[in-house]
Write a protein that holds these residues in place. Structure first.
Motif, PDB file in Angstrom:
ATOM      1  N   GLU A   1       0.824  -1.202   0.000  1.00 16.12           N
ATOM      2  CA  GLU A   1       0.000   0.000   0.000  1.00 16.12           C
ATOM      3  C   GLU A   1       0.862   1.257   0.000  1.00 16.12           C
ATOM      4  O   GLU A   1       0.568   2.233  -0.687  1.00 16.12           O
ATOM      5  N   THR A   2       1.952   1.232   0.750  1.00 14.79           N
ATOM      6  CA  THR A   2       2.834   2.390   0.828  1.00 14.79           C
ATOM      7  C   THR A   2       3.407   2.704  -0.542  1.00 14.79           C
ATOM      8  O   THR A   2       3.529   3.870  -0.929  1.00 14.79           O
ATOM      9  N   GLN A   3       3.740   1.657  -1.278  1.00 17.52           N
ATOM     10  CA  GLN A   3       4.346   1.860  -2.585  1.00 17.52           C
ATOM     11  C   GLN A   3       3.354   2.394  -3.619  1.00 17.52           C
ATOM     12  O   GLN A   3       3.751   3.027  -4.588  1.00 17.52           O
ATOM     13  N   THR A   4       2.042   2.155  -3.419  1.00 18.98           N
ATOM     14  CA  THR A   4       1.076   2.589  -4.416  1.00 18.98           C
ATOM     15  C   THR A   4       0.410   3.930  -4.065  1.00 18.98           C
ATOM     16  O   THR A   4      -0.345   4.467  -4.863  1.00 18.98           O
ATOM     17  N   VAL A   5       0.673   4.456  -2.876  1.00 16.83           N
ATOM     18  CA  VAL A   5       0.076   5.736  -2.487  1.00 16.83           C
ATOM     19  C   VAL A   5       0.823   6.863  -3.184  1.00 16.83           C
ATOM     20  O   VAL A   5       2.046   6.947  -3.114  1.00 16.83           O
ATOM     21  N   ILE A   6       0.090   7.731  -3.883  1.00 16.31           N
ATOM     22  CA  ILE A   6       0.684   8.895  -4.548  1.00 16.31           C
ATOM     23  C   ILE A   6       0.263  10.142  -3.783  1.00 16.31           C
ATOM     24  O   ILE A   6      -0.936  10.452  -3.720  1.00 16.31           O
ATOM     25  N   PRO A   7       1.179  10.847  -3.163  1.00 18.61           N
ATOM     26  CA  PRO A   7       0.791  12.023  -2.379  1.00 18.61           C
ATOM     27  C   PRO A   7       0.192  13.099  -3.280  1.00 18.61           C
ATOM     28  O   PRO A   7       0.601  13.277  -4.426  1.00 18.61           O
ATOM     29  N   ALA A   8      -0.803  13.804  -2.726  1.00 17.25           N
ATOM     30  CA  ALA A   8      -1.428  14.900  -3.476  1.00 17.25           C
ATOM     31  C   ALA A   8      -0.427  16.038  -3.636  1.00 17.25           C
ATOM     32  O   ALA A   8       0.365  16.314  -2.740  1.00 17.25           O
ATOM     33  N   PRO A   9      -0.407  16.680  -4.794  1.00 15.14           N
ATOM     34  CA  PRO A   9       0.516  17.799  -4.974  1.00 15.14           C
ATOM     35  C   PRO A   9       0.144  18.947  -4.047  1.00 15.14           C
ATOM     36  O   PRO A   9      -1.030  19.139  -3.713  1.00 15.14           O
ATOM     37  N   PRO A  10       1.113  19.705  -3.585  1.00 10.96           N
ATOM     38  CA  PRO A  10       0.811  20.836  -2.701  1.00 10.96           C
ATOM     39  C   PRO A  10      -0.015  21.886  -3.446  1.00 10.96           C
ATOM     40  O   PRO A  10       0.133  22.085  -4.648  1.00 10.96           O
ATOM     41  N   THR A  11      -0.892  22.540  -2.673  1.00  8.07           N
ATOM     42  CA  THR A  11      -1.723  23.590  -3.263  1.00  8.07           C
ATOM     43  C   THR A  11      -0.875  24.819  -3.551  1.00  8.07           C
ATOM     44  O   THR A  11      -0.058  25.231  -2.734  1.00  8.07           O
ATOM     45  N   ASP A  12      -1.039  25.376  -4.711  1.00  7.59           N
ATOM     46  CA  ASP A  12      -0.355  26.619  -5.058  1.00  7.59           C
ATOM     47  C   ASP A  12      -0.940  27.741  -4.207  1.00  7.59           C
ATOM     48  O   ASP A  12      -2.127  28.053  -4.316  1.00  7.59           O
ATOM     49  N   PRO A  13      -0.140  28.356  -3.310  1.00  5.16           N
ATOM     50  CA  PRO A  13      -0.696  29.394  -2.428  1.00  5.16           C
ATOM     51  C   PRO A  13      -1.305  30.571  -3.176  1.00  5.16           C
ATOM     52  O   PRO A  13      -2.135  31.285  -2.623  1.00  5.16           O
ATOM     53  N   SER A  14      -0.897  30.781  -4.431  1.00  2.63           N
ATOM     54  CA  SER A  14      -1.418  31.927  -5.166  1.00  2.63           C
ATOM     55  C   SER A  14      -2.628  31.580  -6.023  1.00  2.63           C
ATOM     56  O   SER A  14      -3.162  32.449  -6.708  1.00  2.63           O
ATOM     57  N   ALA A  15      -3.054  30.302  -5.998  1.00  5.01           N
ATOM     58  CA  ALA A  15      -4.184  29.884  -6.834  1.00  5.01           C
ATOM     59  C   ALA A  15      -5.487  30.444  -6.290  1.00  5.01           C
ATOM     60  O   ALA A  15      -5.736  30.434  -5.083  1.00  5.01           O
ATOM     61  N   ASP A  16      -6.332  30.950  -7.182  1.00  3.30           N
ATOM     62  CA  ASP A  16      -7.637  31.440  -6.758  1.00  3.30           C
ATOM     63  C   ASP A  16      -8.526  30.272  -6.353  1.00  3.30           C
ATOM     64  O   ASP A  16      -8.399  29.165  -6.873  1.00  3.30           O
ATOM     65  N   PRO A  17      -9.458  30.501  -5.420  1.00  2.00           N
ATOM     66  CA  PRO A  17     -10.367  29.419  -5.033  1.00  2.00           C
ATOM     67  C   PRO A  17     -11.251  29.023  -6.207  1.00  2.00           C
ATOM     68  O   PRO A  17     -11.577  29.838  -7.074  1.00  2.00           O
ATOM     69  N   THR A  18     -11.637  27.750  -6.241  1.00  2.00           N
ATOM     70  CA  THR A  18     -12.499  27.270  -7.316  1.00  2.00           C
ATOM     71  C   THR A  18     -13.971  27.512  -7.018  1.00  2.00           C
ATOM     72  O   THR A  18     -14.811  27.379  -7.883  1.00  2.00           O
ATOM     73  N   GLY A  19     -14.279  27.869  -5.794  1.00  2.00           N
ATOM     74  CA  GLY A  19     -15.651  28.181  -5.391  1.00  2.00           C
ATOM     75  C   GLY A  19     -15.639  29.384  -4.472  1.00  2.00           C
ATOM     76  O   GLY A  19     -14.703  30.186  -4.498  1.00  2.00           O
TER      77      GLY A  19
ATOM     78  N   TRP B   1     -15.349  31.531   1.377  1.00  2.00           N
ATOM     79  CA  TRP B   1     -15.731  31.015   2.689  1.00  2.00           C
ATOM     80  C   TRP B   1     -16.868  30.017   2.533  1.00  2.00           C
ATOM     81  O   TRP B   1     -17.832  30.260   1.786  1.00  2.00           O
ATOM     82  N   ASP B   2     -16.765  28.885   3.235  1.00  2.00           N
ATOM     83  CA  ASP B   2     -17.757  27.814   3.174  1.00  2.00           C
ATOM     84  C   ASP B   2     -18.874  28.127   4.172  1.00  2.00           C
ATOM     85  O   ASP B   2     -18.775  27.799   5.360  1.00  2.00           O
ATOM     86  N   MET B   3     -19.951  28.768   3.702  1.00  2.14           N
ATOM     87  CA  MET B   3     -21.010  29.160   4.607  1.00  2.14           C
ATOM     88  C   MET B   3     -21.754  27.966   5.195  1.00  2.14           C
ATOM     89  O   MET B   3     -22.302  28.049   6.300  1.00  2.14           O
ATOM     90  N   ALA B   4     -21.780  26.841   4.487  1.00  2.00           N
ATOM     91  CA  ALA B   4     -22.445  25.662   5.041  1.00  2.00           C
ATOM     92  C   ALA B   4     -21.773  25.225   6.332  1.00  2.00           C
ATOM     93  O   ALA B   4     -22.438  24.862   7.312  1.00  2.00           O
ATOM     94  N   GLU B   5     -20.448  25.272   6.367  1.00  2.00           N
ATOM     95  CA  GLU B   5     -19.718  24.890   7.572  1.00  2.00           C
ATOM     96  C   GLU B   5     -19.723  26.008   8.609  1.00  2.00           C
ATOM     97  O   GLU B   5     -19.912  25.767   9.801  1.00  2.00           O
TER      98      GLU B   5
END
Length: 429
Positions: free
Chosen positions: A27-45, A48-52
């Motif tokens: 399992e360790t060998q097949t796990v691909i870590p998620a790429p880090p979020t670009d701090p300058s990327a605009d939100p896709t939505g 602020w998450d008003m539902a939460e």
């Protein structure tokens, strides 16, 4: 109220155990870590998450503060804020309820402090004395220990303020404006969870940087029924803080404006708004103020006194227009005079106001100066008002900017928009 504190104490005693699974070699060998979020990327939505954020946050009594005596008549709490740099946060707040018969529900208000400030229990009591439930939270990761502008940071506090200029390259969820707005919304959710608070009658007001935050919150949290920004507004790159924005450089300053300037969120505000400020405010100048108050879709009231002082205490917390406006929206009180029209023909200016009371005085406010807004000299000249609420005045020679004020029988002021007749000094070439 006793039920709220009992639940809060119970939540403090609950321990949640998390079990951690161990991956085998394959399992360790097949796990691909998620790429880090670009701090300058605009939100896709939405930012602020008003539902939460609309869910009441977990809260704990802050006993040391309640026992200190400084919070007499209010309760000190910590509530859970958004995560900061991968860890949990605690937000300090004062909550107050008016003394009303059991079973009575009351309107509520969220109070957002400005630069150098913190959560002020005296501000909460100003509102409880008028029949409101109120909550005032710190927005800079501090607690009300220390001195003005030098408050003690809490070990689980969020990012420090103000403006977050030096945080612009951090993940947006770790920046001050993100946390400050989220904290205000969570404070609203906590207030709404109290059985004494009428969930259909709540508003928000803030001072200076808190007024800036009020403009943001007004466009994000649609549960509020009124908003009163005191001094604060949007278009930060066009008022006194423009140097701080522009100093970030083209890409970073544009990002700050996209993410954190109220001008992005004010078009989504449809609630009644009252803008309280002064003619010579050192920070939030007329040009940016006017562009800001023209953006929301809801009704607006302007209350612009000559040379209104800037600050907490009586200056920013005490204007009678704030309370009158709140009462008119939430408690059926008499409204402030409402501007229904204004105009100018050559040197003759006019405005029409509607009021449920009586207009006792009108004034024409003028300046003959150009240049930096806070440094312009203003004077009040007589204006005439008839029984119908129509105000007329004659502009003297040399006026560069003017606006009209009316005062009702409570000495509350209501203003027209300003009109700029001359924007720059004439050339001497």
């Amino acid at each position: 109220m006793r039920r709220f504190w009992a639940l809060a104490r119970l939540s403090c005693a609950v321990l949640v155990a998390l079990s951690c699974g161990i991956a085998d070699c394959q399992e360790t060998q097949t796990v691909i870590p998620a790429p880090p979020t670009d701090p300058s990327a605009d939100p896709t939505g939405p930012m602020w998450d008003m539902a939460e954020l609309s869910k009441p946050p977990q809260a704990w009594p802050a006993e040391d503060f309640s026992r200190s005596g400084s919070g007499q008549g209010v309760r000190a709490v910590f509530f859970q804020g958004p995560a900061y740099q991968g860890r949990e946060t605690r937000v300090f707040a004062w909550i107050g309820l008016p003394d009303v018969p059991a079973g009575t529900t009351v309107p509520g208000v969220v109070l957002i402090h400005g630069g150098g400030g913190t959560a002020f229990d005296a501000w909460v009591r100003r509102w409880t004395s008028r029949g409101y439930a109120a909550i005032a939270m710190d927005t800079c990761g501090c607690v009300p220990k220390g001195s003005y502008g030098r408050w003690e940071r809490h070990e689980l506090g969020g990012p420090p303020g103000w403006g977050g200029w030096n945080q612009i390259d951090q993940p947006r969820e770790d920046q001050w404006t993100y946390h400050a707005v989220a904290d205000a919304i969570l404070a609203h959710s906590l207030l709404l969870s109290l059985p004494e608070v009428d969930p259909s009658r709540t508003g928000v007001t803030g001072i200076s940087w808190g007024g800036y935050l009020t403009c943001l919150v007004a466009g994000v949290d649609q549960r509020f029924k009124f908003a009163v920004p005191v001094y604060g507004c949007g278009f930060t790159n066009e008022h006194t803080f423009a140097g701080s924005v522009n100093g970030l450089g083209p890409e970073r300053s544009a990002r700050w404006m996209r993410w954190w300037d109220p001008s992005v969120y004010l078009p989504d505000a449809s609630l009644p708004m009252c803008w309280v400020t002064g003619s010579n405010d050192f920070a939030y100048t007329f040009n940016a103020l006017q562009k800001s108050y023209r953006l929301p879709k809801g009704p607006r009231t302007l209350c612009i006194r000559l040379r209104m002082p800037h600050g907490h205490g009586e200056a920013g917390e005490g204007p009678k227009e704030t309370f009158a406006f709140a009462d008119s929206v939430l408690q059926g009180g008499p409204p402030l005079p409402r501007l229904t029209g204004q105009g100018r023909e050559s040197h003759q200016v006019w405005a029409a106001f509607e009021t449920g009371g009586k207009i006792t005085k009108a004034e024409l406010n003028v300046t003959r100066d150009v240049g930096k807004w806070p440094e312009r000299k203003w004077e009040a000249l007589p204006a005439q008002v008839d029984a119908s609420g129509r105000v007329t005045a004659t502009l003297p020679q040399g006026v560069t900017v003017y606006y009209l004020n009316v005062f009702d029988d409570r000495d509350c002021v209501a203003s027209t928009e300003h009109e700029e007749l001359v924007k720059e000094a004439p050339s001497t070439d």
